[in-house]
Design a protein around this motif. Sequence first.
Motif, PDB file in Angstrom:
ATOM      1  N   HIS A   4     -34.547 141.322  28.534  1.00 42.37           N
ATOM      2  CA  HIS A   4     -35.159 140.040  28.746  1.00 42.37           C
ATOM      3  C   HIS A   4     -36.209 139.644  27.773  1.00 42.37           C
ATOM      4  CE1 HIS A   4     -38.001 137.163  30.480  1.00 42.37           C
ATOM      5  NE2 HIS A   4     -36.808 136.344  30.873  1.00 42.37           N
ATOM      6  N   ILE A   5     -36.454 138.676  26.972  1.00 44.23           N
ATOM      7  CA  ILE A   5     -37.583 138.289  26.186  1.00 44.23           C
ATOM      8  C   ILE A   5     -38.221 137.085  26.645  1.00 44.23           C
ATOM      9  CG2 ILE A   5     -35.792 137.312  24.597  1.00 44.23           C
ATOM     10  CD1 ILE A   5     -38.009 138.294  22.393  1.00 44.23           C
ATOM     11  N   ARG A   6     -39.401 137.088  26.690  1.00 48.09           N
ATOM     12  CA  ARG A   6     -40.222 135.782  27.019  1.00 48.09           C
ATOM     13  C   ARG A   6     -40.610 135.260  25.536  1.00 48.09           C
ATOM     14  NH1 ARG A   6     -42.559 134.629  31.678  1.00 48.09           N
ATOM     15  NH2 ARG A   6     -42.209 136.413  32.366  1.00 48.09           N
ATOM     16  N   ILE A   7     -40.380 133.933  25.399  1.00 46.13           N
ATOM     17  CA  ILE A   7     -40.635 133.282  24.022  1.00 46.13           C
ATOM     18  C   ILE A   7     -41.801 132.232  24.490  1.00 46.13           C
ATOM     19  CG2 ILE A   7     -39.562 131.952  22.188  1.00 46.13           C
ATOM     20  CD1 ILE A   7     -36.947 133.443  22.931  1.00 46.13           C
ATOM     21  N   GLY A   8     -42.579 132.218  23.500  1.00 47.21           N
ATOM     22  CA  GLY A   8     -43.556 131.179  23.541  1.00 47.21           C
ATOM     23  C   GLY A   8     -43.290 129.995  22.749  1.00 47.21           C
ATOM     24  N   LEU A   9     -43.091 128.947  23.162  1.00 43.41           N
ATOM     25  CA  LEU A   9     -42.885 127.698  22.525  1.00 43.41           C
ATOM     26  C   LEU A   9     -44.066 126.533  22.189  1.00 43.41           C
ATOM     27  CD1 LEU A   9     -39.113 126.877  23.822  1.00 43.41           C
ATOM     28  CD2 LEU A   9     -39.731 128.534  21.901  1.00 43.41           C
ATOM     29  N   VAL A  10     -44.430 126.442  20.914  1.00 38.75           N
ATOM     30  CA  VAL A  10     -45.787 125.656  21.047  1.00 38.75           C
ATOM     31  C   VAL A  10     -45.453 124.467  20.270  1.00 38.75           C
ATOM     32  CG1 VAL A  10     -48.138 125.536  20.605  1.00 38.75           C
ATOM     33  CG2 VAL A  10     -46.963 127.776  21.340  1.00 38.75           C
ATOM     34  N   SER A  11     -45.554 123.131  20.569  1.00 40.17           N
ATOM     35  CA  SER A  11     -45.242 122.235  19.847  1.00 40.17           C
ATOM     36  C   SER A  11     -46.978 121.617  19.738  1.00 40.17           C
ATOM     37  CB  SER A  11     -44.879 121.123  20.670  1.00 40.17           C
ATOM     38  OG  SER A  11     -44.431 119.835  19.794  1.00 40.17           O
ATOM     39  N   SER A  42     -36.624 133.672  28.853  1.00 42.02           N
ATOM     40  CA  SER A  42     -37.276 132.582  29.364  1.00 42.02           C
ATOM     41  C   SER A  42     -38.351 131.986  28.549  1.00 42.02           C
ATOM     42  CB  SER A  42     -38.009 133.200  30.411  1.00 42.02           C
ATOM     43  OG  SER A  42     -38.927 134.238  30.578  1.00 42.02           O
ATOM     44  N   ALA A  43     -38.834 130.691  28.744  1.00 43.19           N
ATOM     45  CA  ALA A  43     -39.805 130.107  27.681  1.00 43.19           C
ATOM     46  C   ALA A  43     -41.122 129.832  28.466  1.00 43.19           C
ATOM     47  CB  ALA A  43     -39.124 128.825  26.976  1.00 43.19           C
ATOM     48  N   GLU A  44     -42.265 130.235  27.653  1.00 49.65           N
ATOM     49  CA  GLU A  44     -43.525 129.611  28.067  1.00 49.65           C
ATOM     50  C   GLU A  44     -43.872 128.506  27.192  1.00 49.65           C
ATOM     51  OE1 GLU A  44     -46.068 130.634  30.192  1.00 49.65           O
ATOM     52  OE2 GLU A  44     -44.562 132.071  31.174  1.00 49.65           O
ATOM     53  N   THR A  45     -43.992 127.299  27.434  1.00 50.67           N
ATOM     54  CA  THR A  45     -43.996 126.090  26.704  1.00 50.67           C
ATOM     55  C   THR A  45     -45.486 125.417  26.706  1.00 50.67           C
ATOM     56  OG1 THR A  45     -43.271 124.684  28.147  1.00 50.67           O
ATOM     57  CG2 THR A  45     -41.807 125.599  26.953  1.00 50.67           C
ATOM     58  N   ASN A  69     -43.024 138.183  23.224  1.00 49.31           N
ATOM     59  CA  ASN A  69     -42.664 138.974  22.221  1.00 49.31           C
ATOM     60  C   ASN A  69     -42.423 138.331  20.906  1.00 49.31           C
ATOM     61  OD1 ASN A  69     -41.722 140.810  24.698  1.00 49.31           O
ATOM     62  ND2 ASN A  69     -42.823 141.841  22.889  1.00 49.31           N
ATOM     63  N   LEU A  70     -42.068 136.966  21.295  1.00 48.73           N
ATOM     64  CA  LEU A  70     -41.857 135.990  20.116  1.00 48.73           C
ATOM     65  C   LEU A  70     -42.624 134.675  20.483  1.00 48.73           C
ATOM     66  CD1 LEU A  70     -40.278 135.119  17.501  1.00 48.73           C
ATOM     67  CD2 LEU A  70     -38.142 134.383  19.176  1.00 48.73           C
ATOM     68  N   VAL A  71     -43.023 134.134  19.512  1.00 47.87           N
ATOM     69  CA  VAL A  71     -43.722 132.646  19.674  1.00 47.87           C
ATOM     70  C   VAL A  71     -43.455 131.822  18.508  1.00 47.87           C
ATOM     71  CG1 VAL A  71     -45.910 131.431  19.744  1.00 47.87           C
ATOM     72  CG2 VAL A  71     -45.664 133.718  21.235  1.00 47.87           C
ATOM     73  N   LEU A  72     -42.828 130.629  18.833  1.00 49.62           N
ATOM     74  CA  LEU A  72     -42.353 129.581  17.732  1.00 49.62           C
ATOM     75  C   LEU A  72     -43.184 128.518  17.666  1.00 49.62           C
ATOM     76  CD1 LEU A  72     -38.524 130.060  17.997  1.00 49.62           C
ATOM     77  CD2 LEU A  72     -40.014 131.422  16.646  1.00 49.62           C
ATOM     78  N   THR A  73     -44.180 128.167  16.704  1.00 57.32           N
ATOM     79  CA  THR A  73     -44.431 126.913  16.980  1.00 57.32           C
ATOM     80  C   THR A  73     -43.974 125.777  15.803  1.00 57.32           C
ATOM     81  OG1 THR A  73     -45.905 127.233  14.629  1.00 57.32           O
ATOM     82  CG2 THR A  73     -46.850 128.284  16.897  1.00 57.32           C
ATOM     83  N   THR A  74     -44.290 124.701  16.160  1.00 56.42           N
ATOM     84  CA  THR A  74     -43.641 123.620  15.439  1.00 56.42           C
ATOM     85  C   THR A  74     -44.847 122.513  15.074  1.00 56.42           C
ATOM     86  OG1 THR A  74     -41.931 121.786  15.464  1.00 56.42           O
ATOM     87  CG2 THR A  74     -42.530 122.340  17.572  1.00 56.42           C
ATOM     88  N   GLY A  75     -44.808 122.116  14.113  1.00 55.88           N
ATOM     89  CA  GLY A  75     -45.959 121.202  13.697  1.00 55.88           C
ATOM     90  C   GLY A  75     -47.187 121.665  13.014  1.00 55.88           C
ATOM     91  N   GLY A  76     -47.830 120.748  12.253  1.00 55.54           N
ATOM     92  CA  GLY A  76     -49.325 120.893  11.850  1.00 55.54           C
ATOM     93  C   GLY A  76     -49.201 121.919  10.637  1.00 55.54           C
TER      94      GLY A  76
END
Length: 196
Positions: A4-11, A42-45, A69-76
């Motif tokens: 399982h991987i927890r992924i951060g998603l930041v807009s 699972s996502a942490e948004t 263990n992975l964070v993906l940002t979008t924008g800026g």
Amino acid sequence: MSEHIRIGLVSISDRASDGTYEDQGIPALKDWLGKALTSPWSAETRLIPDERPLIERTLVDLVDTAGCNLVLTTGGTGPAVRDVTPEATLAIGDKEMPGFGEEMRRISLNFVPTAILSRQVAVIRGRCLIINLPGQPKSIRETLEGVRDADGTVRHVGIFAAVPYCIDLIGGPYIETDDAVIKAFRPKHAIRPKQA
């Protein structure tokens, strides 16, 4: 053997965070990851404005507290005055991973000449890979998945092909992908047998 991987998603958007318009970044990321990953995740948004101290705190929280263990940002990530995502990302990283930004710009140049204005970066913080992605859903998909010909053949591999092995190398969970969306690349010695 998937873990399982927890992924951060930041807009990161002033207007989406204040409700001026609906955020499209997080839904686009969730949709793509849902198709691309065969491992449990699972996502942490987080939806936040273009404020550098807040971006830095958010990234640190997702890694150090939420355990991503992975964070993906979008924008800026453009040249506008309020675009400070790369600066915030570099400020909290332990190591810069310049190949990700270079490759995202190279992929996007297949579609728009203004890709050279993008300033996306990637860093490692602890056991987490943080990547700044473009702001538009179409561009997010293209940079992650790559460029395809009309018949669906991959002409230019997307950056996500390298993400699972990078996460292996920094001590994160072993994640697998659907080859039809994006084929994860690992050296032969690093490939685990697929689960039945």
